[in-house]
Design a protein around this motif. Sequence first.
Motif, PDB file in Angstrom:
ATOM      1  N   PRO A  67     -49.236   5.080 -11.577  1.00 16.71           N
ATOM      2  CA  PRO A  67     -50.307   4.276 -10.973  1.00 16.71           C
ATOM      3  C   PRO A  67     -50.496   4.527  -9.478  1.00 16.71           C
ATOM      4  O   PRO A  67     -51.554   4.229  -8.934  1.00 16.71           O
ATOM      5  N   ASN A  70     -53.325   6.909  -9.050  1.00 13.41           N
ATOM      6  CA  ASN A  70     -54.568   6.208  -9.337  1.00 13.41           C
ATOM      7  C   ASN A  70     -54.946   5.288  -8.181  1.00 13.41           C
ATOM      8  O   ASN A  70     -56.120   5.140  -7.854  1.00 13.41           O
ATOM      9  N   GLN A  99     -58.733  -1.385 -14.620  1.00 14.20           N
ATOM     10  CA  GLN A  99     -57.626  -0.480 -14.922  1.00 14.20           C
ATOM     11  C   GLN A  99     -56.255  -1.135 -14.759  1.00 14.20           C
ATOM     12  O   GLN A  99     -55.416  -1.033 -15.658  1.00 14.20           O
ATOM     13  N   PRO A 100     -55.974  -1.829 -13.650  1.00 16.74           N
ATOM     14  CA  PRO A 100     -54.655  -2.476 -13.556  1.00 16.74           C
ATOM     15  C   PRO A 100     -54.449  -3.595 -14.577  1.00 16.74           C
ATOM     16  O   PRO A 100     -53.349  -3.757 -15.095  1.00 16.74           O
ATOM     17  N   ALA A 103     -53.649  -1.976 -17.829  1.00 13.35           N
ATOM     18  CA  ALA A 103     -52.313  -1.362 -17.759  1.00 13.35           C
ATOM     19  C   ALA A 103     -51.225  -2.425 -17.827  1.00 13.35           C
ATOM     20  O   ALA A 103     -50.189  -2.218 -18.470  1.00 13.35           O
ATOM     21  N   PHE A 128     -43.815  -0.093 -12.090  1.00 15.98           N
ATOM     22  CA  PHE A 128     -45.114   0.051 -12.753  1.00 15.98           C
ATOM     23  C   PHE A 128     -45.949  -1.207 -12.546  1.00 15.98           C
ATOM     24  O   PHE A 128     -47.132  -1.135 -12.202  1.00 15.98           O
ATOM     25  N   ASN A 132     -49.399  -1.582 -10.200  1.00 13.05           N
ATOM     26  CA  ASN A 132     -50.639  -2.070 -10.804  1.00 13.05           C
ATOM     27  C   ASN A 132     -51.114  -3.350 -10.131  1.00 13.05           C
ATOM     28  O   ASN A 132     -52.323  -3.570  -9.999  1.00 13.05           O
ATOM     29  N   GLY A 135     -52.895  -2.252  -7.110  1.00 15.19           N
ATOM     30  CA  GLY A 135     -54.243  -1.808  -7.477  1.00 15.19           C
ATOM     31  C   GLY A 135     -55.179  -2.975  -7.697  1.00 15.19           C
ATOM     32  O   GLY A 135     -56.351  -2.944  -7.298  1.00 15.19           O
TER      33      GLY A 135
END
Length: 176
Positions: A67, A70, A99-100, A103, A128, A132, A135
Amino acid sequence: MEKGKGLGRRWAIDLTENSTPSSREFPDPLGFDRASQDQDDLTVSRQKKEAEAAWKSQKAWEVAQAPFKNLMMMGFMMWMAGSTVHLFSIGITFSALWQPISALQGVGKVFEPYKDSRVDILAPKLLFIALNLAGLALGIWKLNTLGLLPTHASDWVSSLPPAQEVEYSGGGFPLH
């Protein structure tokens, strides 16, 4: 008479007969020890398991750090979109939020292939999740810069006057 029929082969040995000597009747060659061979097999299998655990741990860390790439790409795209409300900036912001969230909903599935009793995947999972969440914070920040977050009481109650925008400007040369 046909060849091979009715006559026993002179050089053929029937290995299924019980009358043949077993392999235990012959002594082991010099320097050969059956116990050390079994121990070597255990060592090799243990080394394979350790190598597999190390590989799983390495891959779990790679997945956990994914991530970050990203995050950098999304930050650049948000910067390029500017701070005005238009279709491109709203699309980028929606993507940065979606997206986060998706995820974070699938953390268990992402790390499922790396579950093992010898592999600790708690730290990669936490990294992880943290990346996220960063993000997600980036997406919320972009919503705020676009002016789409309700940050004042007048955003919730229509009878209140809207917040006064305060703008400061500095620099330039004094005119004396």
